[in-house]
Scaffold this motif. Structure first.
Motif, PDB file in Angstrom:
ATOM      1  N   HIS A   5       0.834  -1.203   0.000  1.00 58.69           N
ATOM      2  CA  HIS A   5       0.000   0.000   0.000  1.00 58.69           C
ATOM      3  C   HIS A   5       0.865   1.249   0.000  1.00 58.69           C
ATOM      4  O   HIS A   5       0.595   2.212  -0.719  1.00 58.69           O
ATOM      5  CB  HIS A   5      -0.917  -0.005   1.223  1.00 58.69           C
ATOM      6  N   ASP A   6       1.926   1.255   0.809  1.00 61.78           N
ATOM      7  CA  ASP A   6       2.825   2.404   0.867  1.00 61.78           C
ATOM      8  C   ASP A   6       3.528   2.648  -0.460  1.00 61.78           C
ATOM      9  O   ASP A   6       3.719   3.785  -0.872  1.00 61.78           O
ATOM     10  CB  ASP A   6       3.860   2.225   1.976  1.00 61.78           C
ATOM     11  N   MET A   7       3.914   1.568  -1.159  1.00 57.35           N
ATOM     12  CA  MET A   7       4.617   1.704  -2.433  1.00 57.35           C
ATOM     13  C   MET A   7       3.655   2.097  -3.540  1.00 57.35           C
ATOM     14  O   MET A   7       4.017   2.812  -4.459  1.00 57.35           O
ATOM     15  CB  MET A   7       5.321   0.402  -2.815  1.00 57.35           C
ATOM     16  N   ASP A   8       2.418   1.646  -3.489  1.00 56.52           N
ATOM     17  CA  ASP A   8       1.395   1.841  -4.514  1.00 56.52           C
ATOM     18  C   ASP A   8       1.758   1.043  -5.763  1.00 56.52           C
ATOM     19  O   ASP A   8       1.503  -0.139  -5.826  1.00 56.52           O
ATOM     20  CB  ASP A   8       1.174   3.313  -4.808  1.00 56.52           C
ATOM     21  N   THR A   9       2.397   1.640  -6.743  1.00 54.21           N
ATOM     22  CA  THR A   9       2.742   0.936  -7.980  1.00 54.21           C
ATOM     23  C   THR A   9       4.260   0.891  -8.122  1.00 54.21           C
ATOM     24  O   THR A   9       4.905   1.936  -8.130  1.00 54.21           O
ATOM     25  CB  THR A   9       2.132   1.666  -9.200  1.00 54.21           C
ATOM     26  N   PRO A  10       4.846  -0.331  -8.231  1.00 51.34           N
ATOM     27  CA  PRO A  10       6.299  -0.408  -8.374  1.00 51.34           C
ATOM     28  C   PRO A  10       6.771   0.203  -9.693  1.00 51.34           C
ATOM     29  O   PRO A  10       6.085   0.109 -10.707  1.00 51.34           O
ATOM     30  CB  PRO A  10       6.613  -1.906  -8.336  1.00 51.34           C
ATOM     31  N   GLY A  11       7.941   0.826  -9.655  1.00 55.13           N
ATOM     32  CA  GLY A  11       8.547   1.354 -10.879  1.00 55.13           C
ATOM     33  C   GLY A  11       9.103   0.219 -11.722  1.00 55.13           C
ATOM     34  O   GLY A  11       9.097  -0.954 -11.326  1.00 55.13           O
ATOM     35  N   ASP A  12       9.603   0.553 -12.905  1.00 60.04           N
ATOM     36  CA  ASP A  12      10.139  -0.455 -13.822  1.00 60.04           C
ATOM     37  C   ASP A  12      11.304  -1.237 -13.210  1.00 60.04           C
ATOM     38  O   ASP A  12      11.505  -2.397 -13.539  1.00 60.04           O
ATOM     39  CB  ASP A  12      10.594   0.199 -15.132  1.00 60.04           C
ATOM     40  N   ASP A  13      12.068  -0.606 -12.339  1.00 66.53           N
ATOM     41  CA  ASP A  13      13.234  -1.265 -11.748  1.00 66.53           C
ATOM     42  C   ASP A  13      12.940  -1.838 -10.350  1.00 66.53           C
ATOM     43  O   ASP A  13      13.850  -2.217  -9.633  1.00 66.53           O
ATOM     44  CB  ASP A  13      14.401  -0.287 -11.673  1.00 66.53           C
ATOM     45  N   GLN A  14      11.673  -1.909  -9.967  1.00 68.81           N
ATOM     46  CA  GLN A  14      11.291  -2.397  -8.641  1.00 68.81           C
ATOM     47  C   GLN A  14      10.380  -3.620  -8.756  1.00 68.81           C
ATOM     48  O   GLN A  14       9.736  -3.831  -9.776  1.00 68.81           O
ATOM     49  CB  GLN A  14      10.537  -1.319  -7.869  1.00 68.81           C
ATOM     50  N   THR A  15      10.338  -4.403  -7.694  1.00 66.89           N
ATOM     51  CA  THR A  15       9.370  -5.492  -7.601  1.00 66.89           C
ATOM     52  C   THR A  15       8.413  -5.171  -6.458  1.00 66.89           C
ATOM     53  O   THR A  15       8.753  -4.442  -5.528  1.00 66.89           O
ATOM     54  CB  THR A  15      10.050  -6.843  -7.317  1.00 66.89           C
ATOM     55  N   ALA A  16       7.220  -5.695  -6.544  1.00 68.37           N
ATOM     56  CA  ALA A  16       6.227  -5.471  -5.490  1.00 68.37           C
ATOM     57  C   ALA A  16       6.715  -6.104  -4.190  1.00 68.37           C
ATOM     58  O   ALA A  16       7.276  -7.193  -4.199  1.00 68.37           O
ATOM     59  CB  ALA A  16       4.888  -6.071  -5.897  1.00 68.37           C
ATOM     60  N   PRO A  17       6.527  -5.417  -3.051  1.00 67.20           N
ATOM     61  CA  PRO A  17       7.029  -5.937  -1.785  1.00 67.20           C
ATOM     62  C   PRO A  17       6.131  -7.011  -1.166  1.00 67.20           C
ATOM     63  O   PRO A  17       6.485  -7.592  -0.157  1.00 67.20           O
ATOM     64  CB  PRO A  17       7.070  -4.701  -0.901  1.00 67.20           C
ATOM     65  N   ASP A  18       4.977  -7.262  -1.763  1.00 66.40           N
ATOM     66  CA  ASP A  18       4.044  -8.207  -1.172  1.00 66.40           C
ATOM     67  C   ASP A  18       3.590  -9.243  -2.199  1.00 66.40           C
ATOM     68  O   ASP A  18       3.678  -9.035  -3.402  1.00 66.40           O
ATOM     69  CB  ASP A  18       2.841  -7.489  -0.573  1.00 66.40           C
ATOM     70  N   SER A  19       3.136 -10.373  -1.707  1.00 61.93           N
ATOM     71  CA  SER A  19       2.540 -11.410  -2.558  1.00 61.93           C
ATOM     72  C   SER A  19       1.479 -12.118  -1.724  1.00 61.93           C
ATOM     73  O   SER A  19       1.498 -12.050  -0.492  1.00 61.93           O
ATOM     74  CB  SER A  19       3.599 -12.396  -3.056  1.00 61.93           C
ATOM     75  N   TYR A  20       0.566 -12.787  -2.401  1.00 64.08           N
ATOM     76  CA  TYR A  20      -0.570 -13.387  -1.713  1.00 64.08           C
ATOM     77  C   TYR A  20      -0.828 -14.791  -2.243  1.00 64.08           C
ATOM     78  O   TYR A  20      -0.605 -15.061  -3.420  1.00 64.08           O
ATOM     79  CB  TYR A  20      -1.835 -12.539  -1.911  1.00 64.08           C
ATOM     80  N   LEU A  21      -1.294 -15.657  -1.385  1.00 60.38           N
ATOM     81  CA  LEU A  21      -1.706 -17.003  -1.768  1.00 60.38           C
ATOM     82  C   LEU A  21      -3.182 -17.135  -1.427  1.00 60.38           C
ATOM     83  O   LEU A  21      -3.580 -16.940  -0.275  1.00 60.38           O
ATOM     84  CB  LEU A  21      -0.897 -18.059  -1.002  1.00 60.38           C
ATOM     85  N   LEU A  22      -3.988 -17.415  -2.421  1.00 60.87           N
ATOM     86  CA  LEU A  22      -5.421 -17.596  -2.235  1.00 60.87           C
ATOM     87  C   LEU A  22      -5.747 -19.041  -2.577  1.00 60.87           C
ATOM     88  O   LEU A  22      -5.476 -19.489  -3.692  1.00 60.87           O
ATOM     89  CB  LEU A  22      -6.196 -16.639  -3.144  1.00 60.87           C
ATOM     90  N   GLN A  23      -6.264 -19.782  -1.605  1.00 56.01           N
ATOM     91  CA  GLN A  23      -6.616 -21.174  -1.832  1.00 56.01           C
ATOM     92  C   GLN A  23      -8.119 -21.345  -1.626  1.00 56.01           C
ATOM     93  O   GLN A  23      -8.671 -20.890  -0.628  1.00 56.01           O
ATOM     94  CB  GLN A  23      -5.866 -22.086  -0.862  1.00 56.01           C
ATOM     95  N   LEU A  24      -8.749 -22.017  -2.572  1.00 51.97           N
ATOM     96  CA  LEU A  24     -10.188 -22.283  -2.516  1.00 51.97           C
ATOM     97  C   LEU A  24     -10.419 -23.775  -2.617  1.00 51.97           C
ATOM     98  O   LEU A  24      -9.695 -24.481  -3.317  1.00 51.97           O
ATOM     99  CB  LEU A  24     -10.899 -21.574  -3.669  1.00 51.97           C
TER     100      LEU A  24
END
Length: 51
Positions: A5-24
């Motif tokens: 949320h703090d980063m909002d959208t990563p730049g071209d040289d950045q990766t998102a700081p979070d990831s999620y696993l959704l299991q159904l």
């Protein structure tokens, strides 16, 4: 979730700081349940009524 949320959208040289696993999986309908909450951003959204 807060870091993403703090980063909002990563730049071209950045990766998102979070990831999620959704299991159904198939199960009988039950009430919603929050099993784990570890971010302030999630805590806020859990107070917002569903539309």
């Amino acid at each position: 979730m807060d870091a993403g949320h703090d980063m909002d959208t990563p730049g071209d040289d950045q990766t998102a700081p979070d990831s999620y696993l959704l299991q159904l999986w198939p199960a009988p309908p039950t009430a919603d349940a929050i099993l784990q909450q570890v971010s302030e951003n999630a805590a806020y959204w859990h107070t917002v009524p569903a539309r």
